[in-house]
Design a protein around this motif. Structure first.
Motif, PDB file in Angstrom:
ATOM      1  N   ASP A  16       0.826  -1.218   0.000  1.00  0.00           N
ATOM      2  CA  ASP A  16       0.000   0.000   0.000  1.00  0.00           C
ATOM      3  C   ASP A  16       0.853   1.258   0.000  1.00  0.00           C
ATOM      4  OD1 ASP A  16      -2.308  -1.520   0.065  1.00  0.00           O
ATOM      5  OD2 ASP A  16      -2.664  -1.255   2.212  1.00  0.00           O
ATOM      6  N   ILE A  17       1.874   1.308   0.869  1.00  0.00           N
ATOM      7  CA  ILE A  17       2.657   2.530   0.958  1.00  0.00           C
ATOM      8  C   ILE A  17       3.482   2.740  -0.310  1.00  0.00           C
ATOM      9  CG2 ILE A  17       4.667   1.538   2.149  1.00  0.00           C
ATOM     10  CD1 ILE A  17       4.826   4.191   3.725  1.00  0.00           C
ATOM     11  N   LEU A  18       3.873   1.659  -0.959  1.00  0.00           N
ATOM     12  CA  LEU A  18       4.590   1.820  -2.234  1.00  0.00           C
ATOM     13  C   LEU A  18       3.671   2.395  -3.302  1.00  0.00           C
ATOM     14  CD1 LEU A  18       6.897  -1.314  -2.510  1.00  0.00           C
ATOM     15  CD2 LEU A  18       7.444   0.991  -1.720  1.00  0.00           C
ATOM     16  N   GLU A  19       2.412   1.976  -3.290  1.00  0.00           N
ATOM     17  CA  GLU A  19       1.465   2.536  -4.250  1.00  0.00           C
ATOM     18  C   GLU A  19       1.293   4.036  -4.047  1.00  0.00           C
ATOM     19  OE1 GLU A  19      -1.345  -1.384  -5.124  1.00  0.00           O
ATOM     20  OE2 GLU A  19      -2.032   0.148  -3.699  1.00  0.00           O
ATOM     21  N   THR A  48       2.865 -14.135  -3.459  1.00  0.00           N
ATOM     22  CA  THR A  48       1.775 -14.709  -4.241  1.00  0.00           C
ATOM     23  C   THR A  48       1.701 -13.995  -5.582  1.00  0.00           C
ATOM     24  OG1 THR A  48       0.176 -13.132  -3.339  1.00  0.00           O
ATOM     25  CG2 THR A  48       0.426 -15.232  -2.164  1.00  0.00           C
ATOM     26  N   ARG A  49       0.902 -14.533  -6.480  1.00  0.00           N
ATOM     27  CA  ARG A  49       0.737 -13.873  -7.778  1.00  0.00           C
ATOM     28  C   ARG A  49       0.192 -12.458  -7.582  1.00  0.00           C
ATOM     29  NH1 ARG A  49       0.771 -15.736 -12.942  1.00  0.00           N
ATOM     30  NH2 ARG A  49       0.975 -17.888 -12.183  1.00  0.00           N
ATOM     31  N   TYR A  50      -0.716 -12.321  -6.624  1.00  0.00           N
ATOM     32  CA  TYR A  50      -1.307 -11.001  -6.368  1.00  0.00           C
ATOM     33  C   TYR A  50      -0.253 -10.015  -5.858  1.00  0.00           C
ATOM     34  CZ  TYR A  50      -4.143  -7.405  -4.061  1.00  0.00           C
ATOM     35  OH  TYR A  50      -4.672  -6.209  -3.654  1.00  0.00           O
ATOM     36  N   SER A  51       0.551 -10.417  -4.871  1.00  0.00           N
ATOM     37  CA  SER A  51       1.548  -9.484  -4.333  1.00  0.00           C
ATOM     38  C   SER A  51       2.631  -9.197  -5.372  1.00  0.00           C
ATOM     39  CB  SER A  51       2.159 -10.011  -3.037  1.00  0.00           C
ATOM     40  OG  SER A  51       2.966 -11.153  -3.240  1.00  0.00           O
ATOM     41  N   TYR A  52       2.975 -10.212  -6.170  1.00  0.00           N
ATOM     42  CA  TYR A  52       3.938  -9.988  -7.254  1.00  0.00           C
ATOM     43  C   TYR A  52       3.417  -8.933  -8.224  1.00  0.00           C
ATOM     44  CZ  TYR A  52       6.152 -10.742 -11.770  1.00  0.00           C
ATOM     45  OH  TYR A  52       6.769 -10.536 -12.979  1.00  0.00           O
ATOM     46  N   GLN A  53       2.162  -9.065  -8.617  1.00  0.00           N
ATOM     47  CA  GLN A  53       1.581  -8.112  -9.571  1.00  0.00           C
ATOM     48  C   GLN A  53       1.505  -6.711  -8.981  1.00  0.00           C
ATOM     49  OE1 GLN A  53      -2.084 -10.188 -10.471  1.00  0.00           O
ATOM     50  NE2 GLN A  53      -1.172 -11.300 -12.189  1.00  0.00           N
ATOM     51  N   ARG A  54       1.269  -6.608  -7.675  1.00  0.00           N
ATOM     52  CA  ARG A  54       1.232  -5.289  -7.040  1.00  0.00           C
ATOM     53  C   ARG A  54       2.604  -4.613  -7.101  1.00  0.00           C
ATOM     54  NH1 ARG A  54      -1.759  -4.572  -1.437  1.00  0.00           N
ATOM     55  NH2 ARG A  54      -1.797  -2.425  -2.223  1.00  0.00           N
ATOM     56  N   LEU A  55       3.665  -5.385  -6.850  1.00  0.00           N
ATOM     57  CA  LEU A  55       5.008  -4.817  -6.888  1.00  0.00           C
ATOM     58  C   LEU A  55       5.388  -4.385  -8.300  1.00  0.00           C
ATOM     59  CD1 LEU A  55       6.909  -7.211  -4.467  1.00  0.00           C
ATOM     60  CD2 LEU A  55       5.990  -4.935  -3.975  1.00  0.00           C
ATOM     61  N   VAL A  56       5.016  -5.184  -9.273  1.00  0.00           N
ATOM     62  CA  VAL A  56       5.288  -4.819 -10.664  1.00  0.00           C
ATOM     63  C   VAL A  56       4.521  -3.553 -11.035  1.00  0.00           C
ATOM     64  CG1 VAL A  56       4.991  -5.520 -13.073  1.00  0.00           C
ATOM     65  CG2 VAL A  56       5.859  -7.155 -11.401  1.00  0.00           C
ATOM     66  N   THR A 197      10.114  -2.392   4.249  1.00  0.00           N
ATOM     67  CA  THR A 197       9.027  -1.502   3.862  1.00  0.00           C
ATOM     68  C   THR A 197       7.748  -2.097   4.431  1.00  0.00           C
ATOM     69  OG1 THR A 197      10.150  -0.781   1.852  1.00  0.00           O
ATOM     70  CG2 THR A 197       7.758  -0.541   1.913  1.00  0.00           C
ATOM     71  N   GLY A 198       7.259  -1.485   5.505  1.00  0.00           N
ATOM     72  CA  GLY A 198       6.088  -2.015   6.190  1.00  0.00           C
ATOM     73  C   GLY A 198       5.828  -1.250   7.473  1.00  0.00           C
ATOM     74  N   PRO A 199       5.027  -1.804   8.386  1.00  0.00           N
ATOM     75  CA  PRO A 199       4.654  -1.098   9.618  1.00  0.00           C
ATOM     76  C   PRO A 199       5.868  -0.795  10.497  1.00  0.00           C
ATOM     77  CG  PRO A 199       3.205  -2.974   9.233  1.00  0.00           C
ATOM     78  CD  PRO A 199       4.345  -3.110   8.277  1.00  0.00           C
ATOM     79  N   GLU A 200       6.054   0.480  10.825  1.00  0.00           N
ATOM     80  CA  GLU A 200       7.240   0.877  11.584  1.00  0.00           C
ATOM     81  C   GLU A 200       7.161   0.418  13.040  1.00  0.00           C
ATOM     82  OE1 GLU A 200       9.996   4.810  12.456  1.00  0.00           O
ATOM     83  OE2 GLU A 200       8.096   5.044  11.393  1.00  0.00           O
ATOM     84  N   LEU A 201       6.031   0.624  13.703  1.00  0.00           N
ATOM     85  CA  LEU A 201       5.874   0.209  15.098  1.00  0.00           C
ATOM     86  C   LEU A 201       5.435  -1.251  15.125  1.00  0.00           C
ATOM     87  CD1 LEU A 201       4.180   3.381  16.607  1.00  0.00           C
ATOM     88  CD2 LEU A 201       6.585   2.709  16.696  1.00  0.00           C
ATOM     89  N   CYS A 230       3.125   2.822   8.146  1.00  0.00           N
ATOM     90  CA  CYS A 230       4.291   2.218   7.504  1.00  0.00           C
ATOM     91  C   CYS A 230       5.388   3.225   7.210  1.00  0.00           C
ATOM     92  CB  CYS A 230       3.873   1.567   6.193  1.00  0.00           C
ATOM     93  SG  CYS A 230       2.820   0.121   6.400  1.00  0.00           S
ATOM     94  N   PHE A 231       6.590   2.700   7.016  1.00  0.00           N
ATOM     95  CA  PHE A 231       7.688   3.479   6.462  1.00  0.00           C
ATOM     96  C   PHE A 231       8.368   2.666   5.383  1.00  0.00           C
ATOM     97  CE2 PHE A 231      11.257   2.403   9.798  1.00  0.00           C
ATOM     98  CZ  PHE A 231      10.964   1.058   9.701  1.00  0.00           C
ATOM     99  N   ILE A 232       9.171   3.364   4.584  1.00  0.00           N
ATOM    100  CA  ILE A 232       9.913   2.756   3.480  1.00  0.00           C
ATOM    101  C   ILE A 232      11.389   2.852   3.800  1.00  0.00           C
ATOM    102  CG2 ILE A 232      10.531   2.942   1.034  1.00  0.00           C
ATOM    103  CD1 ILE A 232       7.731   4.143   0.556  1.00  0.00           C
TER     104      ILE A 232
END
Length: 255
Positions: A16-19, A48-56, A197-201, A230-232
């Motif tokens: 989500d934060i990358l988007e 998963t295929r879904y998370s792969y497609q989100r990153l692409v 890249t995800g939830p900081e706390l 989140c943070f990156i």
């Protein structure tokens, strides 16, 4: 050229934060190429295929992985279907996929190699002998290496081992960004861990109370992704595409 490398993306919230932030990151740092470690990008880790497609879809040119690369059975075909989705090169022969890829940008070629450490991890092939073999096969001056490893000493040793032979050695896996980014004596950019890249706390992206319960009582606990903001974490590497030498490495944290 400028390469953006982002540390382990954790779950839906990491995607989500990358988007939300990827476009502005690429503009801010004038990024030419994006490499993302995606082995934890699915909810509950793995890919998963879904998370792969989100990153692409957010602009990852190459996706590296690590010890969770084959955790999701549904993802296995992806490694043969996509040249830019990597699993560690030192996995045994016969597993799906490949451990490196070379991108032809026309004016230069850039290779990305995925390795996994063996200290406190699975007993894969020796990553030092493996990278020697891989480098013999690669015909590119610009080579980026993701060393996915538990031990900081193993990652540090790999950095010095490859100094002057590759453009960058970037550590992943521990989810905690280290403050030792540097250009090694022979021109290789290095950092022990790019972070996550995800939830900081959280504890590595997991709800802290669940991680504490697991560590405190040594009992089975079902981990859940933290719902905190989140943070990156990552690095930007400025390199000369004609020589393959790094000019600068900048550690980034974007909240």
């Amino acid at each position: 050229m400028n390469l953006l490398f982002l540390g382990d993306v954790v779950g839906d919230m990491g995607c989500d934060i990358l988007e939300k932030k990827m476009y502005s990151l690429k503009q801010k740092y004038k990024i030419d190429l994006v490499v993302v470690n995606g082995e934890n990008s699915a909810t509950g880790n793995g890919l998963t295929r879904y998370s792969y497609q989100r990153l692409v879809s957010v602009g990852a040119d190459v996706i590296t992985t690590g010890n969770h690369c084959f955790k999701r059975k549904e993802a296995l075909p992806l490694y043969d279907e996509n040249d830019t989705l990597l699993r560690p090169a030192n996995f045994p022969k016969g597993v799906p996929g490949h451990g490196y890829t070379t991108l032809d940008l026309g004016y230069c070629q850039i290779a990305v190699v995925n390795l996994m450490g063996t200290t406190y991890m699975e007993p894969l092939d020796n990553p030092f002998f493996c990278i020697d073999s891989v480098l013999d096969e690669i015909d590119a001056r610009n080579i980026m290496v993701d060393i996915h490893s538990e031990a900081t000493s193993e990652k540090k040793a790999m950095g010095f081992y490859l100094d002057g032979r590759v453009t960058a050695v970037i550590g992943t896996h521990t989810h905690v960004q280290t403050a030792d980014e540097m250009i090694l004596p022979k021109g290789t950019a290095y950092i022990t861990d790019a972070g996550m890249t995800g939830p900081e706390l959280s504890v590595l992206g997991v709800k802290s109370e669940l991680a504490i319960e697991k560590i405190k009582y040594h009992a089975p606990v079902k981990f859940e992704e933290s719902e905190n903001p989140c943070f990156i974490n990552g690095v930007v590497i400025d390199f000369d595409e004609n020589s393959g030498k790094a000019n600068k490495i900048i550690r980034i944290i974007e909240r």
